[in-house]
Design an enzyme around this catalytic site. Sequence first.
Site, mmCIF file in Angstrom:
data_model
loop_
_atom_site.group_PDB
_atom_site.id
_atom_site.type_symbol
_atom_site.label_atom_id
_atom_site.label_comp_id
_atom_site.label_asym_id
_atom_site.label_seq_id
_atom_site.Cartn_x
_atom_site.Cartn_y
_atom_site.Cartn_z
ATOM 1 N N GLY A 12 0.844 -1.197 0.000
ATOM 2 C CA GLY A 12 0.000 0.000 0.000
ATOM 3 C C GLY A 12 0.877 1.244 0.000
ATOM 4 O O GLY A 12 0.539 2.272 0.578
ATOM 5 N N GLN A 44 -1.966 7.556 0.850
ATOM 6 C CA GLN A 44 -1.674 8.741 1.672
ATOM 7 C C GLN A 44 -0.663 8.420 2.768
ATOM 8 O O GLN A 44 0.318 9.139 2.960
ATOM 9 C CB GLN A 44 -2.986 9.259 2.298
ATOM 10 C CG GLN A 44 -2.801 10.529 3.116
ATOM 11 C CD GLN A 44 -3.977 10.811 4.044
ATOM 12 O OE1 GLN A 44 -4.777 9.932 4.364
ATOM 13 N NE2 GLN A 44 -4.089 12.055 4.467
ATOM 14 N N ASP A 69 -1.394 -7.316 -6.112
ATOM 15 C CA ASP A 69 -2.808 -7.257 -5.753
ATOM 16 C C ASP A 69 -2.937 -8.142 -4.511
ATOM 17 O O ASP A 69 -2.651 -9.345 -4.573
ATOM 18 C CB ASP A 69 -3.632 -7.825 -6.931
ATOM 19 C CG ASP A 69 -5.106 -7.925 -6.602
ATOM 20 O OD1 ASP A 69 -5.484 -7.689 -5.443
ATOM 21 O OD2 ASP A 69 -5.874 -8.255 -7.524
ATOM 22 N N TYR A 106 -16.429 -0.714 5.767
ATOM 23 C CA TYR A 106 -15.046 -0.414 6.165
ATOM 24 C C TYR A 106 -14.880 -0.615 7.677
ATOM 25 O O TYR A 106 -13.954 -1.286 8.132
ATOM 26 C CB TYR A 106 -14.745 1.031 5.768
ATOM 27 C CG TYR A 106 -13.432 1.594 6.249
ATOM 28 C CD1 TYR A 106 -12.218 1.097 5.787
ATOM 29 C CD2 TYR A 106 -13.406 2.674 7.145
ATOM 30 C CE1 TYR A 106 -11.015 1.654 6.210
ATOM 31 C CE2 TYR A 106 -12.213 3.235 7.573
ATOM 32 C CZ TYR A 106 -11.022 2.726 7.105
ATOM 33 O OH TYR A 106 -9.834 3.272 7.517
#
Length: 313
Positions: free
Chosen positions: A7, A11, A49, A139
């Site tokens: 990842g 951000q 992935d 989430y």
Amino acid sequence: MKILLIGSEGQLGSELSRALRNRYQHVELTEADLSNKQPNKDRHFVALDVLDRKSVLSLIEEGQYDQVYHLAAILSARGEAHPRQAWDINMNGLFNVLDACVAHGVKQVYWPSSIAAFGPGTPRIDTPQSCFMDPVTVYGISKLSGELCCQYYHQRFGLDIRSLRYPGIISYATPPGGGTTDYAVEVFYELAKSRQYTSFLGPESRLPMMYIDDAIKATLDLMEAPAEKLSIHTSYNLGAISFTPAELFEEIGQQWPGARFDYAPDHRQAIADSWPASINDEQARKDWGWSPDYDLKKLVSTMIEGVKSLQLS
Ligand code: AKB
């Protein structure tokens, strides 16, 4: 030390990769994500992935990593548009990484949880470390389930896995995507373009927030803490600042006069209303010495400087 950061283009990942290189001089860092957004010959990047179990297992087997940071996830608002996909990536991605780490002897793993793991039945003010949790987004459900999986892998397989419940993270280098707290980042980018911002949350929506440097500091400090000091094996509450859009815009107005703000709350308002307004992080302070550096004033001045520097570059 060999580290895998999954990842790396997000951000948090993009700033964590810089911080890991700065903090550990002899680190061999492998960065992985769906695609490489910042090609650079000095980075060792692997396209990955997290749902491709075979690739996750072979990457972790071949790399013989000491640490794995697994940050890949779909956030709250985007998750509500694609609930099955969010569940799949957030949960099956986590299982793939945890299984590979157990199978190939990774010494330490980091996985982020979130304030989204709490829900409307949770005490909203000074939300305790341990309390009733009834998340209302996919989430949030995946974060609460993921926390329990981390504890399970720790208890059953002895995996040293550490986790933080991040509040909204504010940064300017890499924009977030698909979150409910993103208004507090978006506002700075929009003001740099047009001096006007319409908030998708109402003026009184108080949420816990944190500047990225504090989030990175907390992450690395938790990873460096002696294992015997850690009493939480689900995920630690982590607090810094709590503010409303009105309070944030007031502070921005003081430091960057001439901006105009208005409000058009949308579907994200209901998500924000289900989350804590402030967080009790006593346990993190006691166990591994957590304390944030940024208050609202410092966060706003850093963000204004940051987006202005992006405009100039
Ligand atoms: C989101 O808004 O979804 C995230 C989070 C609080 O986890 N920033």
